[in-house]
Design an enzyme around this catalytic site. Structure first.
Site, PDB file in Angstrom:
ATOM      1  CG  HIS A 109      36.235  42.115  41.768  1.00 22.55           C
ATOM      2  ND1 HIS A 109      36.537  43.211  41.003  1.00 22.55           N
ATOM      3  CD2 HIS A 109      37.368  41.809  42.450  1.00 22.55           C
ATOM      4  CE1 HIS A 109      37.812  43.563  41.222  1.00 22.55           C
ATOM      5  NE2 HIS A 109      38.338  42.730  42.106  1.00 22.55           N
ATOM      6  CD  GLU A 148      38.585  39.151  45.743  1.00 24.58           C
ATOM      7  OE1 GLU A 148      38.302  39.151  44.532  1.00 24.58           O
ATOM      8  OE2 GLU A 148      39.634  39.680  46.188  1.00 24.58           O
ATOM      9  CG  MET A 196      40.495  34.795  41.151  1.00 23.66           C
ATOM     10  SD  MET A 196      41.110  36.352  40.408  1.00 23.66           S
ATOM     11  CE  MET A 196      39.923  36.523  39.070  1.00 23.66           C
ATOM     12  CG  ASN A 207      37.774  32.494  40.309  1.00 27.73           C
ATOM     13  OD1 ASN A 207      38.555  32.914  39.483  1.00 27.73           O
ATOM     14  ND2 ASN A 207      38.156  32.019  41.490  1.00 27.73           N
TER      15      ASN A 207
HETATM   16  N1  TRP Z   1      41.578  39.965  40.983  1.00 22.37           N
HETATM   17  C1  TRP Z   1      42.150  39.640  42.267  1.00 22.37           C
HETATM   18  C2  TRP Z   1      41.632  40.702  43.207  1.00 22.37           C
HETATM   19  O1  TRP Z   1      40.576  40.633  43.675  1.00 22.37           O
HETATM   20  C3  TRP Z   1      43.642  39.631  42.235  1.00 22.37           C
HETATM   21  C4  TRP Z   1      44.330  38.314  42.040  1.00 22.37           C
HETATM   22  C5  TRP Z   1      44.026  37.151  42.623  1.00 22.37           C
HETATM   23  C6  TRP Z   1      45.497  38.061  41.285  1.00 22.37           C
HETATM   24  N2  TRP Z   1      44.919  36.194  42.241  1.00 22.37           N
HETATM   25  C7  TRP Z   1      45.818  36.714  41.437  1.00 22.37           C
HETATM   26  C8  TRP Z   1      46.309  38.834  40.507  1.00 22.37           C
HETATM   27  C9  TRP Z   1      46.929  36.150  40.833  1.00 22.37           C
HETATM   28  C10 TRP Z   1      47.418  38.267  39.893  1.00 22.37           C
HETATM   29  C11 TRP Z   1      47.713  36.935  40.049  1.00 22.37           C
HETATM   30  O2  TRP Z   1      42.199  41.714  43.426  1.00 22.37           O
HETATM   31 ZN    ZN Z   2      40.212  42.950  42.988  1.00 25.89          ZN
END
Ligand code: TRP
Ligand code: ZN
Length: 866
Positions: free
Chosen positions: A310, A307, A272, A274
């Site tokens: 992003h 990541e 993720m 963040n």
């Molecule tokens: N945005 C995350 C990625 O890099 C995806 C993601 C991480 C996610 N944790 C999650 C999506 C929990 C749904 C639920 O792709």
């Molecule tokens: Zn992503």
């Protein structure tokens, strides 16, 4: 965008893209104060809210499982008549245009089994907020177009949680009485709440640094359990390579003084993004030769890059609403694919990416869960983190890159980032920036965002001896998908070359712009009919139906200078034989065996490419080519062809296996390629039935100094019924019994095995003491893998369906997101015979009848039955 209401006993509400409305209230600033504790964490949130536009609507804050313990507005406590709950949302009428609203709630991280919001994992406290987890932490307008500056204060027991991390930059910290301490972090960049993160725990840090192109120094930290520190070097290298690559290729520089990554063992997804504090599934951070395969190393590199990228494609420019998810995910996948191609072999990377696209996305696009890259509606957004949004989305961006070329694409992306920095944008904004910055009309191309289904292109090549012209006729059809019975012709780039048979050369690639239902292209200068090489580099994400003969495919297998097209010709050669055999025809397999023999003898090819090219298509890919999938016949046909290739070329496999034996471990491309080819040679040697094959496999298993070779040999042994099967599995288990990531491989290898007893083996593994429903990696390793094992899962009596449905039901009450991802394999019932299809449907009905079923699983099951 309307909020989600569950309508009593009925089906969950449908959220529609057309219902989007700008937020009624904005939250420019948030201060969060966490008194952290695994059982009871207090969250005090102070929101600076401002009325957005001229209206008299109350402030509405999303919440899930939250009870407000106190609410104040501008410092004055509200009385019970001054607020209300609408379902789980908190509603507060406000008189002015700007107020400070403070709420206090208590949440229980240790009891959070969904792994959304604030949860406990192996002694850590961590968060996952995308897509809608922030509402499980505090009351907030949980939608991506509300951007706020965050200041976060955490207090926690210092012995249990010596490290306290949050987004942005560390501001101050100190000790308190009673063994507690505190830390304050501020993030100056406005962000949606799905990018909020905090981590508290006993973590060790691999600390490093990076100097950006404008000379700013960034401290980098990868935080893991102390024992895992030696396994973080590859991730750190990937991070620094990614930072340099984004500067060089996209002109994008990192923007904070600190960038931290934390690895956690329990995680619903890969990782993720963040802001400034990426949180990772530990499988995408930890790697060393003893425990990680070369594929794992590459996955670490790719996900770290994803990541990191992003930070611009997702964080600096975020999504207006969740229908725009592919705006950040498709673009970022394209960026990470390009990065990995640059770091290793572009040819092999492209082949791997197409294989993933076909296995996951083509299957999704041809079934009941098919949806456009920009969906029109959903019940539960977590179900839309799909191969279509990610991988097809990346193909759509790649086609724009192909149409524009790298310089004009860069002009378009520069304009996109400049125009929308700090905003919540749409897919349309991206396309418009490409049009304006790149100088192109993408009007028809936009259909890629709205039409679901994989286009089928029919290609016919004719030759006019009188004019010396080769004439290529392309026709396209996009199949109907749920809610979209009729489709328009799409615009796509199709790269081709026409080979002269005698010289095995061509006059250069042509990039054809297919825009009509049927279109002909004429190429002068051919005295004889040429051989067609089409969709070179997989320039468009489509299925090509062509009438090329096995002889022409054999020609391309030997001569095509486009590595993807060469690989593809060979795969098509194999698919034709296998599909014909399954249909009961007597097929000539000599061209396949000859092509494999010539490929392994071609000294101009590198080992990694050879290994890709000579591998048989998977059972499920063969099934995808058929209207009705016959898993037993497919398994038999593929198994027999593999045995014949093994036996006919037995000496070649022995020689190759010996030639690729390494003298010491290295991560160079050559060494990785050699390991890949060595495993393939072992597979064919074992398929040959040679008496000593089992012993050779066991020797490789036993002596390997790396996981790639050890697991490659284990996979071969696990599919057999030889003497070494049990022994190897036991040795592997005992050697890695306390390494969760390697134990996942032990479960997965058995679930994927081509073994007649796979069903019973998986059933028993589900009761193994190391199996648990509480860890998503473990669930996916066993049941996710099993459901992808076509032969095992579709055993005649339907016991595999029952087993997976049982897991969906049991897991749903713990972790609905992970449970929902096990539903799609059951949803493919239309593609199987009446007995299998009926049994699959019956299991879907049984799941649906479960009281209290989550929105996540309900949506997948309802759509699968429709
Ligand atoms: N945005 C995350 C990625 O890099 C995806 C993601 C991480 C996610 N944790 C999650 C999506 C929990 C749904 C639920 O792709
Ligand atoms: Zn992503």
């Amino acid at each position: 965008m309307a909020d989600i209401h569950t309508t009593g006993a009925g089906a969950p509400a449908i959220i529609r893209r057309s219902d989007y409305r700008a937020p009624l209230w904005l939250v420019p600033d948030v201060a969060l104060d966490f008194a952290l504790d695994a059982d009871a964490t207090q969250v005090r949130a102070t929101l600076a809210v401002t009325r957005n536009g001229d209206h008299d609507q109350p402030l509405r804050l999303d919440g899930e499982g939250l009870v407000p313990l106190s609410i104040t507005v501008d410092g004055i406590a509200l009385t019970p008549d001054q607020w209300s709950m609408d379902g789980s949302a908190l509603v507060i009428p406000l008189s002015g245009n700007a107020h400070a609203v403070e709420t206090l709630v208590t949440i229980a991280p240790a009891a959070n089994t969904q792994l959304m919001g604030l949860y406990a994992s192996g002694g850590l406290l961590c968060t996952q907020c995308e897509a809608e987890g922030f509402r499980r932490i505090t009351f907030f307008p949980d939608r991506p177009d509300v951007l706020s500056r965050y200041s976060v204060r955490m207090t926690a027991d210092k012995a249990l949680y010596p490290v306290l991390l949050a987004n942005g930059d560390p501001v101050a910290s100190g000790d308190l009485e009673d063994g507690r301490h505190w830390a304050q972090w501020n993030d100056p960049f406005p962000k949606p709440c799905y990018l909020f993160a905090l981590v508290a725990g006993d973590l060790a840090c691999n600390a490093d640094g990076f100097t950006t192109m404008s000379g700013r120094k960034v401290s980098l930290g990868i935080w893991v359990k102390a024992a895992d520190l030696p396994r973080t070097a590859h991730a750190m290298k990937a991070l620094k390579d990614s930072m340099a690559w984004d500067e060089r290729v996209y002109g994008r520089e990192y923007d904070l003084a600190a960038f931290n990554i934390v690895a956690v063992a329990d995680f619903n997804f890969g990782a993720m993004e963040n802001k400034g504090l990426n949180i990772f599934n530990s499988r995408y951070i930890l790697a060393d030769p003893e425990t990680a395969t070369d594929m794992d190393y590459d996955a670490v590199e790719g996900v770290v890059a994803h990541e990191y990228f992003h930070n611009w494609s997702g964080n600096r420019v975020t999504c207006r609403d969740w229908f725009q998810l592919s705006l950040k995910e498709g673009f970022t996948v394209f960026r990470d694919q390009s990065f990995s191609a640059d770091m290793g072999s572009p040819a092999v990377k492209r082949i791997d990416d197409v294989r993933i696209l076909r296995a996951a996305q083509f299957q999704e696009d041809s079934g009941p869960l098919a949806h456009p890259v920009r969906p029109e509606s959903y019940m539960e957004i977590s179900n839309f983190y799909t191969a279509t949004i990610y991988n097809k989305g990346a193909e759509v961006i790649r086609m724009m890159h192909t149409l524009l070329g790298p310089e004009r694409f860069r002009a378009g992306s520069d304009l996109y980032f400049d125009r929308h920095d700090g905003q919540a944008a749409t897919c349309e904004d991206f396309v418009k920036a490409m049009e304006d910055g790149g100088g192109i009309d993408l009007t028809q191309f936009r259909l890629w965002y709205s039409q679901a289904g994989t286009p089928r292109i029919n290609a016919t090549l004719t030759h006019d001896a009188a004019t010396g012209e080769a004439i290529l006729t392309l026709s396209q059809a996009v199949p109907p998908t749920p809610g979209q019975p009729d489709k328009k012709p799409m615009a796509m780039p199709i790269r081709i070359a026409l080979f002269d048979r005698a010289s095995a050369r061509h006059h250069g690639d042509a990039l054809l712009h297919l825009t009509q239902a049927e279109q002909s292209f004429r190429f002068p200068g051919f005295s004889a009919p040429p051989v067609l090489s089409i969709n070179r580099g997989f320039s468009a994400p489509v299925v090509i139906d062509s009438d090329r003969s096995q002889a022409d495919l054999a020609f391309l297998s030997a001569h095509d200078d486009d590595p993807f097209a060469r690989y593809e010709a060979m795969q098509q050669l194999m698919v034709n034989v296998l599909v014909g055999t399954v249909a009961g025809q007597a097929m000539d397999d000599t061209p396949v065996i000859a092509a494999i023999r010539d490929t392994i003898a071609d000294s101009k090819l590198d080992d990694a490419f050879i290994a890709e090219a000579i591998r048989l298509p998977s059972e499920s890919y063969i099934g995808d080519q058929m209207l009705l999938v016959d898993p037993d016949a497919i398994h038999l046909a593929r198994d027999r062809l593999q045995a014949k290739i093994g036996a006919t070329l037995e000496q070649e496999w022995r020689a190759l296996h010996a030639r690729t034996e390494a003298n010491g471990f290295s991560l160079s491309s050559a060494a990785k390629g050699a390991r890949k080819l060595r495993n393939t040679a072992l597979l064919y040697l074992s398929a040959s039935g040679a008496k000593d094959a089992d012993a050779i496999a066991f020797a490789q298993f036993d002596r390997a100094d790396n996981m790639t070779e050890r697991q490659g040999a284990l996979a071969v042994l696990a599919s057999g019924i030889g003497d070494h099967r049990e022994a190897a599995l036991d040795i592997f288990y005992n050697r890695y019994a306390d390494d969760a990531l390697v134990l996942d491989k032990w479960f997965q290898t058995q679930a994927l095995a081509f073994h007649p007893d796979t069903l019973a083996i998986v059933d028993a593994l589900g009761r193994h003491k190391d199996f648990t429903l509480s860890n998503p990696n473990r669930v996916r390793s066993l049941y996710g893998a099993f459901a992808a094992n076509q032969w095992g899962f579709h055993q005649g009596d339907g016991a595999g369906y029952r087993m997976v449905a049982d897991i969906v039901i049991a897991l749903d009450s713990l972790n609905p997101q992970t449970a929902a991802r096990l539903v799609p394999p059951l949803g493919r019932w239309r593609r199987f015979d009446a007995v299998r299809g009926g049994a699959m449907r019956a299991e879907l009905e049984r799941i649906l009848a479960t009281p209290g079923l989550s929105k996540d699983v309900t949506e997948q099951v309802v759509k699968s039955l429709e």
